[in-house]
Design an enzyme around this catalytic site. Structure first.
Site, PDB file in Angstrom:
ATOM      1  N   GLU A  74       0.820  -1.197   0.000  1.00 36.11           N
ATOM      2  CA  GLU A  74       0.000   0.000   0.000  1.00 36.11           C
ATOM      3  C   GLU A  74       0.861   1.257   0.000  1.00 36.11           C
ATOM      4  OE1 GLU A  74      -3.984  -1.433   2.221  1.00 36.11           O
ATOM      5  OE2 GLU A  74      -2.214  -1.326   3.465  1.00 36.11           O
TER       6      GLU A  74
ATOM      7  N   CYS B 204       3.527   8.521   1.163  1.00 34.69           N
ATOM      8  CA  CYS B 204       4.066   7.605   2.157  1.00 34.69           C
ATOM      9  C   CYS B 204       4.274   6.265   1.454  1.00 34.69           C
ATOM     10  CB  CYS B 204       3.052   7.499   3.293  1.00 34.69           C
ATOM     11  SG  CYS B 204       3.533   6.373   4.580  1.00 34.69           S
TER      12      CYS B 204
ATOM     13  N   CYS C 191       6.901  -6.870   6.918  1.00 41.10           N
ATOM     14  CA  CYS C 191       8.040  -6.317   7.666  1.00 41.10           C
ATOM     15  C   CYS C 191       8.524  -7.377   8.647  1.00 41.10           C
ATOM     16  CB  CYS C 191       7.620  -5.059   8.426  1.00 41.10           C
ATOM     17  SG  CYS C 191       8.975  -4.333   9.388  1.00 41.10           S
TER      18      CYS C 191
ATOM     19  N   CYS D 252       6.853  -5.360  15.450  1.00 41.41           N
ATOM     20  CA  CYS D 252       6.373  -4.463  16.506  1.00 41.41           C
ATOM     21  C   CYS D 252       4.935  -4.839  16.871  1.00 41.41           C
ATOM     22  CB  CYS D 252       6.439  -3.017  16.053  1.00 41.41           C
ATOM     23  SG  CYS D 252       8.102  -2.518  15.572  1.00 41.41           S
TER      24      CYS D 252
ATOM     25  N   CYS E 237       1.710  -2.906  15.308  1.00 42.20           N
ATOM     26  CA  CYS E 237       1.709  -2.539  13.890  1.00 42.20           C
ATOM     27  C   CYS E 237       1.098  -3.633  13.021  1.00 42.20           C
ATOM     28  CB  CYS E 237       3.146  -2.266  13.452  1.00 42.20           C
ATOM     29  SG  CYS E 237       3.318  -1.949  11.701  1.00 42.20           S
TER      30      CYS E 237
ATOM     31  N   GLY F  97       7.032  -1.801   5.931  1.00 45.56           N
ATOM     32  CA  GLY F  97       8.429  -2.228   5.874  1.00 45.56           C
ATOM     33  C   GLY F  97       9.396  -1.341   6.627  1.00 45.56           C
ATOM     34  N   GLU F  98      10.588  -1.861   6.825  1.00 40.79           N
ATOM     35  CA  GLU F  98      11.643  -1.165   7.567  1.00 40.79           C
ATOM     36  C   GLU F  98      12.743  -0.750   6.579  1.00 40.79           C
ATOM     37  OE1 GLU F  98      12.457   0.189  10.506  1.00 40.79           O
ATOM     38  OE2 GLU F  98      14.419   0.490   9.611  1.00 40.79           O
TER      39      GLU F  98
ATOM     40  N   SER G  52      12.037   6.718   8.055  1.00 36.58           N
ATOM     41  CA  SER G  52      11.667   6.385   9.432  1.00 36.58           C
ATOM     42  C   SER G  52      12.150   4.973   9.743  1.00 36.58           C
ATOM     43  CB  SER G  52      10.145   6.464   9.579  1.00 36.58           C
ATOM     44  OG  SER G  52       9.760   6.030  10.867  1.00 36.58           O
TER      45      SER G  52
ATOM     46  N   SER H 262      11.359   5.694  15.253  1.00 33.37           N
ATOM     47  CA  SER H 262      10.167   5.233  15.949  1.00 33.37           C
ATOM     48  C   SER H 262      10.572   4.835  17.359  1.00 33.37           C
ATOM     49  CB  SER H 262       9.578   4.012  15.225  1.00 33.37           C
ATOM     50  OG  SER H 262       8.945   4.431  14.046  1.00 33.37           O
ATOM     51  N   LEU H 263      10.240   5.692  18.328  1.00 38.24           N
ATOM     52  CA  LEU H 263      10.712   5.449  19.692  1.00 38.24           C
ATOM     53  C   LEU H 263       9.673   4.675  20.504  1.00 38.24           C
ATOM     54  CD1 LEU H 263      13.365   6.242  21.156  1.00 38.24           C
ATOM     55  CD2 LEU H 263      12.027   7.993  22.325  1.00 38.24           C
ATOM     56  N   HIS H 264       8.528   5.310  20.700  1.00 45.15           N
ATOM     57  CA  HIS H 264       7.326   4.679  21.275  1.00 45.15           C
ATOM     58  C   HIS H 264       7.401   4.224  22.731  1.00 45.15           C
ATOM     59  CE1 HIS H 264       6.166   5.076  17.197  1.00 45.15           C
ATOM     60  NE2 HIS H 264       6.626   3.933  16.760  1.00 45.15           N
TER      61      HIS H 264
ATOM     62  N   ASN I 253      -3.435   4.397  15.912  1.00 49.72           N
ATOM     63  CA  ASN I 253      -4.536   3.972  15.052  1.00 49.72           C
ATOM     64  C   ASN I 253      -4.842   2.516  15.354  1.00 49.72           C
ATOM     65  OD1 ASN I 253      -4.734   6.398  13.430  1.00 49.72           O
ATOM     66  ND2 ASN I 253      -2.754   5.798  12.591  1.00 49.72           N
TER      67      ASN I 253
ATOM     68  N   CYS J 276      -0.965   5.494   9.567  1.00 55.29           N
ATOM     69  CA  CYS J 276       0.267   4.812   9.951  1.00 55.29           C
ATOM     70  C   CYS J 276      -0.044   3.499  10.645  1.00 55.29           C
ATOM     71  CB  CYS J 276       1.057   5.636  10.951  1.00 55.29           C
ATOM     72  SG  CYS J 276       1.630   7.175  10.322  1.00 55.29           S
TER      73      CYS J 276
HETATM   74  N1  SAH Z   1       9.372   0.605   9.824  1.00 52.82           N
HETATM   75  C1  SAH Z   1       9.568   1.994   9.953  1.00 52.82           C
HETATM   76  C2  SAH Z   1       8.731   2.792   8.988  1.00 52.82           C
HETATM   77  C3  SAH Z   1       7.319   2.356   8.780  1.00 52.82           C
HETATM   78  S1  SAH Z   1       6.248   2.498  10.150  1.00 52.82           S
HETATM   79  C4  SAH Z   1       9.334   2.442  11.382  1.00 52.82           C
HETATM   80  O1  SAH Z   1       8.857   1.654  12.175  1.00 52.82           O
HETATM   81  O2  SAH Z   1       9.672   3.577  11.689  1.00 52.82           O
HETATM   82  C5  SAH Z   1       5.837   4.218  10.115  1.00 52.82           C
HETATM   83  C6  SAH Z   1       5.360   4.778  11.452  1.00 52.82           C
HETATM   84  O3  SAH Z   1       4.051   4.302  11.801  1.00 52.82           O
HETATM   85  C7  SAH Z   1       6.265   4.380  12.592  1.00 52.82           C
HETATM   86  O4  SAH Z   1       6.547   5.438  13.457  1.00 52.82           O
HETATM   87  C8  SAH Z   1       5.434   3.333  13.262  1.00 52.82           C
HETATM   88  O5  SAH Z   1       5.853   3.120  14.532  1.00 52.82           O
HETATM   89  C9  SAH Z   1       4.058   3.918  13.156  1.00 52.82           C
HETATM   90  N2  SAH Z   1       2.958   3.003  13.463  1.00 52.82           N
HETATM   91  C10 SAH Z   1       2.970   1.662  13.459  1.00 52.82           C
HETATM   92  N3  SAH Z   1       1.782   1.165  13.836  1.00 52.82           N
HETATM   93  C11 SAH Z   1       0.992   2.230  14.077  1.00 52.82           C
HETATM   94  C12 SAH Z   1      -0.365   2.387  14.487  1.00 52.82           C
HETATM   95  N4  SAH Z   1      -1.143   1.332  14.681  1.00 52.82           N
HETATM   96  N5  SAH Z   1      -0.843   3.640  14.631  1.00 52.82           N
HETATM   97  C13 SAH Z   1      -0.070   4.714  14.386  1.00 52.82           C
HETATM   98  N6  SAH Z   1       1.199   4.637  13.995  1.00 52.82           N
HETATM   99  C14 SAH Z   1       1.737   3.403  13.842  1.00 52.82           C
HETATM  100 FE1  SF4 Z   2       7.927  -2.833  10.795  1.00 53.66          FE
HETATM  101 FE2  SF4 Z   2       7.795  -0.201  11.326  1.00 53.66          FE
HETATM  102 FE3  SF4 Z   2       5.639  -1.802  11.638  1.00 53.66          FE
HETATM  103 FE4  SF4 Z   2       7.685  -2.019  13.329  1.00 53.66          FE
HETATM  104  S1  SF4 Z   2       6.366  -0.218  13.037  1.00 53.66           S
HETATM  105  S2  SF4 Z   2       6.603  -3.733  12.355  1.00 53.66           S
HETATM  106  S3  SF4 Z   2       9.401  -1.648  11.970  1.00 53.66           S
HETATM  107  S4  SF4 Z   2       6.662  -1.311   9.728  1.00 53.66           S
END
Ligand code: SAH
Ligand code: SF4
Length: 331
Positions: A81, A95, A102, A106, A109, A152-153, A184, A207-209, A283, A324
């Site tokens: 997508e 985006c 991926c 995480c 995600c 993806g990463e 990212s 992506s810290l979180h 989300n 996201c």
């Molecule tokens: N893999 C990379 C880039 C893709 S993810 C990364 O993790 O940074 C892009 C962004 O969306 C990241 O900051 C990720 O943490 C965030 N993301 C993942 N799941 C999400 C969700 N359910 N709601 C909002 N943001 C989310």
């Molecule tokens: Fe992969 Fe980024 Fe999703 Fe983590 S947040 S699973 S690194 S796409």
């Protein structure tokens, strides 16, 4: 197929052809070689056979119409997508996805649930941008930013990501400025190191979180290999080398990482020059719930009061699952 394949196709053509063809692909944004009437007919045929410009995509528009999501199917039936976010000031951000699925797993995600199917080629990444560039051209608008925040990463497919950026940056082609790209990453340190030695000044987002190793490892398995203190040290040396701002993305998940304590802990880590925090309301993808708006406000206030540079990300396209972390390559 890759852009470099063009060199073979054009081997016995005059030298100006490559520039002419880049103009057709990236500036005129043709989607069909039949439209390339400035080229000799036999070359057009050869390109039709060997350098496909068509993109198999289904477009979905969000209710608010600022967001469009494309479900792209590649030749091997892999689906990814891509999202277009349009802002009131005529900025249009794409985006892009860089992998089918991926491998990073995480917990929050949707893409992570898929595991890794395969890397995208650089041309498959470029095609995602061309798809929306063609669409915007009809409205006399242009792509202004490309962010690697789809599926993806990027640091896990570094070479192809960089090749895609160079293709889109090429002044003879799409000509998008280096500062209009953002990568990212979930925190793969070798990738951050490579990026700090890279000649183009693209933006880095982390992506810290979570503000501590225990919580971060629960949410993001990558933290076991690259824990916070090492990650932040790598970011600091990136900043030292590049003198560029780094964005830290922080998802707010109800009852998981959004307590007052979490905010205070985060503030201590983030109060540094050239760091800035981007708060993202989660989300929903199944497991977790987004933080309440009151909690988001409070969290942000604590960071602000501690002198942290912080913004809140407006979430686009939840209604079409284009936000996201909601990208999973299905309808
Ligand atoms: N893999 C990379 C880039 C893709 S993810 C990364 O993790 O940074 C892009 C962004 O969306 C990241 O900051 C990720 O943490 C965030 N993301 C993942 N799941 C999400 C969700 N359910 N709601 C909002 N943001 C989310
Ligand atoms: Fe992969 Fe980024 Fe999703 Fe983590 S947040 S699973 S690194 S796409």
């Amino acid at each position: 197929m890759e852009l470099k394949n063009l060199a073979d196709i054009l081997a016995d053509q005059p030298s100006f052809r490559l520039k002419q063809i880049k103009q057709l692909i990236f500036k005129d944004l043709i989607a069909d070689w039949s439209l390339a009437t400035t080229l000799p007919k036999d070359l057009r045929e050869q390109l039709k056979q060997n350098f496909d410009l068509t993109i198999n995509a289904e477009l979905n528009f969000s209710g608010q119409n600022q967001t469009s999501k494309a479900l792209v199917t590649f030749n091997d039936e892999s689906k990814i997508e891509t999202v277009l976010m349009s802002h009131a000031d005529n900025r249009h951000t794409i985006c892009v996805s860089c992998q089918v699925g991926c491998p990073m797993g995480c917990a929050f995600c949707a893409t992570g649930k898929l595991g890794l199917k395969r890397n995208l080629t650089s041309w498959e990444i470029v095609l995602q941008v061309l798809l929306f560039a063609r669409y915007l051209k009809e409205k006399e608008q242009k792509v202004t930013n490309v962010v690697f925040m789809g599926m993806g990463e990027p640091m896990n497919n570094f070479a192809n990501v960089i090749e895609a950026i160079e293709t889109l940056h090429d002044p003879d082609g799409f000509n998008l400025g280096a500062r209009h790209f953002s990568i990212s990453t979930c925190g793969l340190i070798p990738g951050i190191e490579k990026l700090s030695n890279y000649s183009l000044e693209v933006n880095l987002a982390i992506s810290l979180h979570a503000p501590n190793n225990q919580l971060r490892s629960e949410l993001m398995p990558v933290n076991n290999a690259f824990p916070l203190e090492k990650l932040l040290a790598a970011v600091d040396s990136y900043i030292k080398k590049t003198n560029r701002k780094v964005m830290f993305e922080y998802l707010l998940i109800d009852g998981v990482n959004d307590t007052i304590e979490n905010a205070k802990e985060l503030a201590v880590l983030m109060k540094k020059p050239l760091y800035f925090v981007n708060l993202i309301v989660y989300n929903p993808t199944g497991n977790f719930k987004p933080s309440s708006s009151g909690r988001v406000k409070k969290f942000k206030e604590i960071l602000e009061k501690s002198g942290v540079d912080v913004t809140q990300r407006y979430s686009f396209g939840q209604d079409i699952k284009a936000a996201c972390g909601q990208l999973a390559g299905k309808q």
